[in-house]
Design an enzyme around this catalytic site. Structure first.
Site, short mmCIF file in Angstrom:
data_model
loop_
_atom_site.label_atom_id
_atom_site.label_comp_id
_atom_site.label_asym_id
_atom_site.label_seq_id
_atom_site.Cartn_x
_atom_site.Cartn_y
_atom_site.Cartn_z
N ASP A 1 -8.45 -9.15 3.72
CA ASP A 1 -8.24 -8.09 4.70
C ASP A 1 -9.35 -8.07 5.75
O ASP A 1 -10.16 -7.15 5.75
CB ASP A 1 -8.17 -6.74 3.98
CG ASP A 1 -7.65 -5.63 4.87
OD1 ASP A 1 -7.17 -5.94 5.97
OD2 ASP A 1 -7.73 -4.46 4.45
N GLU B 1 -12.82 -2.97 11.91
CA GLU B 1 -12.82 -2.19 10.67
C GLU B 1 -13.95 -2.59 9.72
O GLU B 1 -14.69 -1.75 9.22
CB GLU B 1 -11.46 -2.34 9.97
CG GLU B 1 -11.42 -1.64 8.62
CD GLU B 1 -10.05 -1.71 7.95
OE1 GLU B 1 -9.12 -2.32 8.52
OE2 GLU B 1 -9.92 -1.14 6.86
N GLU C 1 0.83 -1.21 0.00
CA GLU C 1 0.00 0.00 0.00
C GLU C 1 0.86 1.26 0.00
O GLU C 1 0.71 2.15 0.83
CB GLU C 1 -0.97 -0.02 1.18
CG GLU C 1 -1.90 -1.24 1.14
CD GLU C 1 -2.97 -1.28 2.21
OE1 GLU C 1 -2.71 -0.79 3.33
OE2 GLU C 1 -4.05 -1.81 1.92
C1 GCU Z 1 -6.14 -2.46 5.73
C2 GCU Z 1 -6.53 -1.20 6.42
C3 GCU Z 1 -5.40 -0.22 6.43
C4 GCU Z 1 -4.15 -0.87 7.01
C5 GCU Z 1 -3.83 -2.13 6.26
C6 GCU Z 1 -2.67 -2.92 6.85
O1 GCU Z 1 -5.97 -2.25 4.37
O2 GCU Z 1 -7.66 -0.64 5.77
O3 GCU Z 1 -5.81 0.87 7.19
O4 GCU Z 1 -3.08 -0.01 6.95
O5 GCU Z 1 -4.95 -2.97 6.27
O6 GCU Z 1 -2.96 -3.93 7.51
O7 GCU Z 1 -1.53 -2.60 6.65
#
Ligand code: GCU
Length: 681
Positions: free
Chosen positions: A367, A395, A288
Site C-alpha cells: 500500500d 499518505e 476493506e
Molecule cells: C489505503 C488507505 C485507505 C484507502 C485504501 C484504498 O489503505 O489507507 O484510506 O481507502 O488504501 O486504496 O482503497
C-alpha cells in the site's frame, strides 16, 4: 495558478521576435468545444508571456497566402482520425517551424484531434516561457498511455480521504460545489499536463455518493462533466457495488441476479442521458469492508462483467481495483501474506473479464509504502486490460509536511522489467498496452490536491502532481527534466533557484526513506492517520502489515523455501533474485527475508548498523534541506519562501523524532550498540 502562473518574458528582443510570430493565429479547422478551450488558453498565454492580444482568424488560407504567410497556423492532421489508430495518436501534435521565401516565419501546430491541438498549445506556451527560440520548437509528441487518469478520494461531506491540502474543491455539506471556479482551474492544470480522465469521488463510496447515480443527483454531476469535457477530460464515478440494495430498489446486489443486472442497465441509461460521454465506473469491491460479489458467492469477474455489460452499449469502462486482501489477519499466522493477495485473487481470473473492464493494480503489493517491490500482478495478467495505480497524495511519504518527490519512485516502477514475456517486459509497456496489445490500458493516481491556496499544502508537493502528468504522457522523461520544467514554470527561469530546488527534490525520496522504515520493511507508522513513527503500531493488528522484529532479527520471510512463497509470483529471474538473501537488493531485503540484526548486507554493513547509519544520516540530510532552502531567501516570492521554510523546519525536527524512535527501538531489541557511539536514547 501553480505552474500556469506565466510571467511576461523580460528579454525585449525575444518578446518581440515571438510577438511577430504568435501575434497572428490562423485556425484551419472546425471550432469544437475543446478547440475553443485551446484558443482561449493560447490567447491568455500569449497575453501573459508577450503582453499582446493575438488576433485569431478562422478559415483556410488560399494557396498563395499559404506560401508566404507567417504566424501561428493551427490545423488538424486529417489522417490521424481516419486510420483507426489508438487514441494516443489522436491526442498527439506536431510543431513545425518554417521560414517562407519572403522571410516570413511560421509555426504550424498540427493536432491529431482538437485535444491534440490543446495539448500542443500548452506545450508551445511552456516552451516559449522556458526560453526556447522559435527555430527550436520542432517536435512531434503523442502520449504513451491511453488513459491518463486522476482519482479523487473526495467525499461529499467535503473531507478528503488521505488529503493533506485542506478540504475538497468538489464538495461541501453533502453537495457538489456551486462555485465551479476552482474546479475549472483544476481542469486546466490537469489538461496542461496531458491528463484525460478523472474519477471525482472516493473509492470508498459512502451513503451520499452512492446517490450520485440517481436522477436527483445526476444533473449536478453533469455540470462537472460539462466543465471537464471542455478540457478533454472524461468523468468517471466511483460506485458502490451494493447500490441497488442500499438505495432500497432491490433486495440483493448479486451480480448474477437478473433484477440487479437490469437495475444497472437502467442506471447506465440514466447516466448517459445526462452525460453522453461518461467515462465509466471505478470500483473498490470486497476490500476493506466494502461490499462486493463475495457476499453472494460470486467472484470479481462476475462482479466486474455485470457492470461492464451495463456500460458496454455506451463504450463505458469499468475500472476494477485489485486492492483486495484479508484485513482481518492474526499476526501469529505466518502463512497468510497480504503481499500475495492481489495476485492470488486476480491471476486465476485472467481471460475472464469483458473487453471494457480494466483491472487497476497498485504499484506495490502492499500500500504505497516509501519502498516496496513492484506488484507481481502487473504483467502476470496476459489477457486482461490493466492499469497501474500510483498515489500522489503522500499518505505514507510525509503527508505533504515532509518533502518527498515521488517521480523517481514512479520511474523505477515503470522501468522495472517484469520479465512476464521475457526480457523487455517493463511495467511501462504493460501500462501503455504494448506488451500484450490490450484494448485499454493506462495509469491512474490518487490526487494530492485540496482547497488550500497552494493546492497541495506543501508548495513543493506540486512537483508530484505536475510530474505525474508529464511522466504518464512520456515515461522516458527523466525525473530531473521534469523537476526542472516544474521549478522553472513555478518560480521563474532563474538558474540559481532551479538548481537548488532540483537538488532538493532529487534527494528527497532517499532522505525520507533513510529516516523512516528501513530496508523495504515498511509500516512503522502510527495507525489510522499514518503520520509519524510507531514501530509496533500495526504489529499486532489485523491489517496484515508486519515486520516481525524480535530480539534476534527482523523482516518478513516471503521465500518459497521457508516463508509465504510470495517470491514465486514473480517471473524468473526476478523470483530467484528475491528468493536468495544474497542477491536480493538491500533496499528490499526485509520485505523478502527475516534476518538476524548481524546479517551482512551487500553494502558490507550489518542490518543493525545500516539502521543506525541511515537514521542518523537521514535526519542530518533533512536539516541540510532546510539550509539549502534558506539560500533562496530574496530570490523567490516571500510568501512561498516562508511557507516552504516552515515545512522544512517541521520536517527537520520530525526527522530527528523518527531517528530517535527507530534507533532506540532497535537498540533495545537487539542489544547491539552503534559502532560510532552516537547518542541513542
Ligand atoms: C489505503 C488507505 C485507505 C484507502 C485504501 C484504498 O489503505 O489507507 O484510506 O481507502 O488504501 O486504496 O482503497
Amino acid at each position: 495558478k501553480a505552474w500556469l502562473n506565466v510571467q511576461l518574458i523580460e528579454d525585449k528582443e525575444r518578446r518581440e521576435a515571438y510577438a511577430s510570430l504568435l501575434g497572428q493565429v490562423s485556425v484551419e479547422c472546425k471550432p469544437t468545444l475543446v478547440l475553443q478551450t485551446a484558443l482561449k488558453e493560447l490567447q491568455q498565454g500569449i497575453q501573459a508571456l508577450l503582453g499582446i492580444a493575438a488576433s485569431v482568424k478562422e478559415g483556410s488560407a488560399s494557396r498563395a497566402e499559404e506560401e508566404n504567410a507567417g504566424g501561428l497556423r493551427i490545423r488538424l492532421c486529417p489522417e490521424a482520425n481516419t486510420q483507426g489508430e489508438r487514441s494516443q495518436r489522436e491526442d498527439g501534435f506536431e510543431l513545425q517551424y518554417m521560414q517562407a521565401a519572403n522571410g516570413n516565419e511560421a509555426i504550424y501546430l498540427i493536432g491529431g484531434s482538437d485535444k491534440g491541438i490543446m495539448y500542443g498549445v500548452f506545450h508551445l506556451l511552456r516552451m516559449v516561457a522556458s526560453g526556447k527560440r522559435a527555430a527550436e520548437l520542432n517536435t512531434k509528441e503523442s502520449p504513451a498511455n491511453e488513459l491518463r487518469m486522476i482519482n479523487q478520494w473526495d467525499n461529499a461531506d467535503g473531507t478528503i480521504e488521505r488529503g493533506y491540502a485542506g478540504r475538497s474543491i468538489f464538495y461541501g455539506n453533502g453537495r457538489i460545489a456551486s462555485d465551479l471556479g476552482r474546479i475549472r482551474d483544476y481542469a486546466r492544470l490537469l489538461a496542461s499536463i496531458g491528463l484525460n480522465a478523472i474519477s471525482i469521488n472516493n473509492v470508498n463510496v459512502h451513503e451520499l455518493e452512492t446517490r450520485f447515480i440517481t436522477e436527483e443527483q445526476l444533473p449536478e454531476v453533469a455540470r462537472l462533466a460539462d466543465l471537464f469535457r471542455a478540457y478533454g477530460i472524461a468523468l468517471f464515478l466511483s460506485v458502490n457495488f451494493a447500490a441497488p440494495l442500499q438505495l432500497g430498489e432491490r433486495n440483493t446486489a448479486d451480480p448474477l441476479d437478473a433484477g440487479v443486472q437490469s437495475w444497472w442497465k437502467d442506471t447506465a441509461a440514466r447516466i448517459y442521458s445526462h452525460i453522453p460521454d461518461f467515462g465509466g465506473f471505478v470500483v473498490k469491491a470486497d476490500s476493506e469492508h466494502r461490499p462486493g460479489p463475495f457476499t453472494y458467492g460470486r467472484d470479481h469477474a462476475d462482479g466486474a462483467n455485470m457492470l461492464a455489460e451495463a456500460l458496454a452499449d455506451y463504450s463505458g469502462l469499468v475500472i476494477w481495483r485489485c486492492f483486495v486482501y484479508d484485513c482481518m489477519q492474526d499476526w501469529r499466522d505466518r502463512k497468510t501474506d497480504r503481499a500475495r493477495a492481489a495476485y492470488d485473487h486476480f491471476k486465476p481470473l485472467d481471460g475472464r473479464f469483458r473487453s471494457n473492464v480494466l483491472l487497476q493494480i497498485k504499484n506495490g503489493p502492499m500500500d504505497f509504502q516509501v519502498r516496496e517491490p513492484v506488484s507481481p500482478l502487473i504483467g502476470a495478467l496476459k489477457e486482461t486490460n490493466q492499469m497501474v495505480e500510483f498515489q500522489i497524495t503522500q499518505e505514507y511519504t510525509g503527508q505533504q509536511r515532509h518533502l518527498c518527490y515521488l517521480v523517481p519512485q514512479w520511474k523505477q516502477v515503470l522501468d522495472f522489467d517484469s520479465y512476464a514475456q521475457g526480457e523487455g517486459s517493463q511495467v511501462k509497456r504493460i501500462a501503455d498496452g504494448s506488451l500484450y496489445g490490450t484494448a485499454h490500458s493506462g495509469i491512474a493516481a490518487v490526487s494530492n490536491i485540496g482547497d488550500e491556496e497552494s493546492w497541495t499544502g506543501h508548495i513543493l508537493a506540486q512537483a508530484n502532481f505536475y510530474g505525474y502528468g508529464r511522466l504518464v504522457w512520456n515515461p522516458e522523461l527523466t525525473a530531473e527534466q521534469i523537476a526542472l520544467e516544474w521549478a522553472a514554470a513555478t518560480f521563474g527561469y532563474n538558474p540559481t533557484v532551479t538548481t537548488v530546488i532540483i537538488g532538493m527534490l532529487m534527494k528527497s525520496w532517499a532522505i525520507y526513506e533513510a529516516y523512516t522504515a528501513p530496508l523495504g520493511v515498511g509500516w512503522m507508522v502510527a495507525p489510522n492517520h499514518h503520520y509519524g513513527p510507531d514501530v509496533d503500531g500495526y504489529e499486532y493488528s489485523r491489517w496484515g502489515t508486519y515486520h516481525f522484529a524480535d530480539r534476534d532479527g527482523i523482516g518478513v520471510d516471503r521465500t518459497q523455501a521457508s516463508g509465504t512463497g510470495y517470491t514465486s509470483q514473480y517471473s524468473e529471474p526476478n523470483a530467484s533474485l528475491y528468493e536468495n538473501a544474497a542477491t536480493c537488493p538491500d533496499e528490499l531485503l526485509l520485505f523478502f527475508h527475516h534476518v538476524p540484526y548481524t546479517h551482512i548486507l551487500q553494502s558490507g554493513k550489518t542490518v543493525i548498523q545500516h539502521i543506525y547509519d541511515t537514521h542518523f544520516g537521514g535526519a542530518d540530510e533533512a536539516e541540510r534541506l532546510r539550509e539549502q532552502w534558506a539560500e533562496l531567501e530574496g530570490q523567490i516570492d516571500e510568501a512561498s519562501f516562508v511557507h516552504v521554510a516552515e515545512r522544512l523546519a517541521e520536517q527537520a525536527e520530525h526527522a530527528k523524532h523518527w531517528r530517535d524512535v527507530i534507533n532506540t527501538y532497535f537498540f533495545r531489541k537487539s542489544g547491539i550498540p552503534d559502532a560510532d557511539g552516537r547518542v541513542i536514547y
